[in-house]
Design an enzyme around this catalytic site. Structure first.
Site, PDB file in Angstrom:
ATOM      1  N   ASP A 439      61.518  46.851  63.178  1.00  0.00           N
ATOM      2  CA  ASP A 439      61.773  45.504  62.666  1.00  0.00           C
ATOM      3  C   ASP A 439      63.262  45.271  62.424  1.00  0.00           C
ATOM      4  O   ASP A 439      64.065  46.217  62.386  1.00  0.00           O
ATOM      5  CB  ASP A 439      60.985  45.283  61.367  1.00  0.00           C
ATOM      6  CG  ASP A 439      60.486  43.856  61.221  1.00  0.00           C
ATOM      7  OD1 ASP A 439      61.059  42.953  61.868  1.00  0.00           O
ATOM      8  OD2 ASP A 439      59.531  43.638  60.451  1.00  0.00           O
ATOM      9  N   ASP A 496      56.015  35.881  64.054  1.00  0.00           N
ATOM     10  CA  ASP A 496      55.288  36.232  62.833  1.00  0.00           C
ATOM     11  C   ASP A 496      54.127  35.282  62.575  1.00  0.00           C
ATOM     12  O   ASP A 496      53.323  35.520  61.683  1.00  0.00           O
ATOM     13  CB  ASP A 496      56.229  36.205  61.627  1.00  0.00           C
ATOM     14  CG  ASP A 496      56.998  37.504  61.449  1.00  0.00           C
ATOM     15  OD1 ASP A 496      56.629  38.506  62.095  1.00  0.00           O
ATOM     16  OD2 ASP A 496      57.970  37.527  60.670  1.00  0.00           O
TER      17      ASP A 496
END
Length: 692
Positions: A439, A496
């Site tokens: 990430d 997301d």
């Protein structure tokens, strides 16, 4: 004037370069494939333009690196300064050429300034994608402010451009703009490809659509900040430039752009999209697990609240749904109970995992699932042991504005990379881990190409030592998606957002460059955590089944009917994934603007599946025929509506596909199209086709 000429081409396109008087080459033709007998020197001679009043006596060429010394009136390809700060005005002259099997390397020098410009140009066989790169070498230290990858001229009849923007949970937004006098410049200084700056551009005509018309598509394969210039000069000529973001290059003796990938299509946007999809899948991504495993990620089920027995129960339920990989997301390390602490402290949290990760991994493996884990290596929290011991490792000043409660590590430092390698490799070596979700949750405070190069170096080292471990590129979703990061990773987290309506649009636009095999798409919770919208399990499941399928919800929330639907769709995906993950994604031109539709066509053309989602209520009351593409006009196809049971009670008529299969020609499917049953908005039809 005598010209040197070169031709790079295949059955899809031709690019003809010409160098006049040993000057830098310019593209005198780029478009449909030329016949083998074409006289290239004649094309070079025919490219000369006229001059008239108010102009200089010779038009400066749009060369592969337009030069200020040639009185070029637009954005030049190189701007830099010598050690005393004087502007560099090179006049490059031909030095040498190396002809390769599928490309060439051209070397040009300026002996007075002791500069060497290397143009590395190739056309990949099979995928018909140009890979173009510029390298600058200097005998002395200089400062380079801008270096463009090889510059392309856009033909005069191509009047539009499609650029990409977006935001968190709304990536890959497209905007169609006309070319106009002046420069359209997008300078992405965030330090990553970014949600708002996907490094791509498509030049097209006003009539170009998914299935017809001309398109010139570009992608800059770089994970740091980039700069794009699409410029129409005062004389009407147009150029496209890509390079690193402004001020990201510093004083040095060697400079290089990232590769610029480009292609011409005479078959609409799909013609270009298929080449990018195939090239990425077959030539860029290395080491992807086959078959692609059904993915489960626990983030939206537990967030930071890790309890071993609950995670075991969730893994058991995920396996029962058909999952083949379990990914433990953020919250397993340091003292990580929220996003304010512990980034940089990559030891297992003994409060949550007193016996380490082994009990959870053993449980997951006993279920037949691969185990994956989350890292955010490039970031650091102030509330961490690492920050308290090494605040000097932070990129930029310590009084900078924070992002998501975190700072960034200086990845250009070898000691930083060594520390992170030791942490990550220890976790991988001591545990049976096959997957990393990598990430990157904030933009950078400093524009610096060395940051991206450091990230590449760290991932390359880990990939060399742990080749069995797949890596997913995630940056708050789709904030770092490009061919540069995908040379080192096997999957991207597209967004997301697990809201299926948002995902339909994002996936549709991303298919201009990305194949299904690398594009993660998950069935999210009944109530989306990012939009608050409640969506039916059938839309959520079939939307995820269009790409690399996964789940990201608490499976304990599912009703019996939702479980049955999810198992059915997952079983269908597993039965079809081998051919679907190598299929071409062809975007369909739906007559109804409320419909987003795509056709995934198998490599051999013998079968396909169509997904047609109705995002909102249609303006007309009847469903408009949906025309397909890419089929054999003479062949016959058997068409099945595989989720016909989803037709609502208000669908009171009897369209044929609602009751049985249809046998029809490819010509009919492409010219007239399929008539589908009426349906509610926020639903999807799934149609299978088999060539007879």
């Amino acid at each position: 004037m005598q010209a040197k000429t070169w031709h790079l081409g295949d059955s899809h396109q031709s690019l003809v370069l010409a160098s006049f008087g040993d000057g830098l080459p310019e593209a005198v033709y780029w478009g449909p494939p030329l016949p083998e007998h074409e006289d290239l020197p004649s094309l070079a001679a025919a490219s000369a333009t006229d001059v008239t009043g108010g102009m200089v006596d010779r038009n400066a060429p749009i060369s592969l690196c337009p030069e200020a010394s040639q009185t070029f009136p637009g954005q030049v390809g190189l701007t830099g300064r010598d050690a005393e700060g004087r502007t560099l005005l090179p006049r490059f002259r031909f030095e040498s050429e190396t002809v390769l099997e599928h490309g060439l390397i051209l070397v040009y020098t300026d002996t007075d300034l002791e500069l060497c410009l290397v143009l590395d140009l190739s056309l990949t066989p099979g995928t018909s994608l140009f890979r173009m790169q510029t390298r600058l070498e200097s005998a002395r230290e200089i400062t380079v402010d801008w270096l463009a990858a090889p510059v392309f001229q856009v033909p005069a009849h191509i009047g539009d451009m499609i650029e990409f923007s977006g935001r968190w949970c709304a990536e890959f937004q497209t905007r169609r703009l006309p070319f106009a006098p002046g420069a359209r410049t997008r300078d992405n200084r965030t330090g990553r490809s970014d949600h708002a700056h996907f490094p791509g551009l498509i030049a097209c005509s006003g009539r170009t659509c998914n299935t017809s018309g001309e398109a010139y598509a570009f992608h800059y394969g770089w994970s740091g900040g980039h700069r794009m210039v699409a410029e129409q000069l005062a004389d009407g000529r147009r150029q496209v430039q890509f390079g690193h973001a402004s001020a990201s290059m510093k004083r040095d003796r060697s400079f290089s752009t990232a590769p610029l990938y480009a292609t011409y299509s005479g078959a609409g946007f799909n013609g270009a999209a298929v080449r990018f999809q195939r090239h990425l899948r077959d030539h860029i991504v290395v080491g992807a697990r086959q078959p692609r495993p059904v993915h489960y990620n626990c983030w939206e089920a537990v967030y930071f609240d890790h309890d071993l027995e609950e995670l075991k129960a969730i893994a058991t339920r995920a396996a029962g749904l058909g999952a083949e990989r379990f990914v433990l997301d953020d919250g397993w390390f340091g003292l990580r109970d929220d996003d304010t602490s512990s980034l940089g402290d990559w030891g297992i949290d003994k409060r949550k995992y007193p016996d380490g990760l082994t009990p959870l991994i053993d449980h997951v493996k006993a279920l037949g699932l691969e185990f994956g884990i989350w890292f955010e290596p490039e970031m650091i929290n102030e509330d961490s042991d690492l920050f308290r011991s090494r605040p000097d490792w932070v990129l930029g000043p310590l009084d900078q504005v924070r992002g998501r409660q975190q700072l960034v590590l200086d990845m250009a430092r070898e000691d930083v990379r060594a520390y992170l390698y030791d942490c990550i490799s220890a976790t991988l070596a001591q545990n049976d881990i096959g997957y990393i979700k990598w990430d990157h949750n904030r933009v950078l405070p400093v524009v610096d190409a060395a940051q991206t190069e450091g990230v590449y170096a760290l991932i390359d080292r880990l990939r060399a030592d742990f080749p069995h471990v797949e890596i997913e590129s995630c940056a708050s979703g789709g904030g770092r998606i490009d061919f540069g990061i995908l040379e080192r990773t096997q999957r991207v987290w597209l967004s997301d957002s697990n809201d299926a309506l948002e995902r339909q649009r994002i996936q549709h636009e991303a298919a201009l460059f990305l194949p299904a095999s690398v594009t993660g798409s998950h069935v999210g919770p009944r109530v989306s955590h990012t939009s608050g919208r409640t969506l039916d399990i059938r839309l959520r499941a079939w939307t995820a089944a269009q790409r690399h399928l996964g789940f990201e919800m608490d499976p304990r929330e599912l009703s019996d009917s939702e479980i049955a639907t999810l198992k059915e769709v997952t079983g269908w995906w597993k039965a079809n994934r081998d051919w679907m993950m190598r299929a071409d994604i062809l975007r369909l031109d739906a007559s109804d603007p409320a419909v987003v539709a795509e056709q995934q066509l198998a490599e051999d053309g013998a079968r396909f599946v169509v997904f047609a989602a109705l995002l909102r209520a249609s303006d007309p009351i009847l469903q408009q025929p949906l025309r397909l593409t890419g089929l054999d006009a003479e062949a016959r196809y058997r068409i099945s509506l595989i989720n016909r049971q989803d037709a609502p009670g208000l669908s009171r008529g009897a369209p044929l596909l609602k009751e049985k299969e249809l046998d029809v020609s490819g010509q009919y499917l492409m010219s007239h199209g399929l008539i589908l049953p009426w349906r509610f908005p926020e639903t999807i039809w799934v149609i299978e086709g088999h060539r007879q």
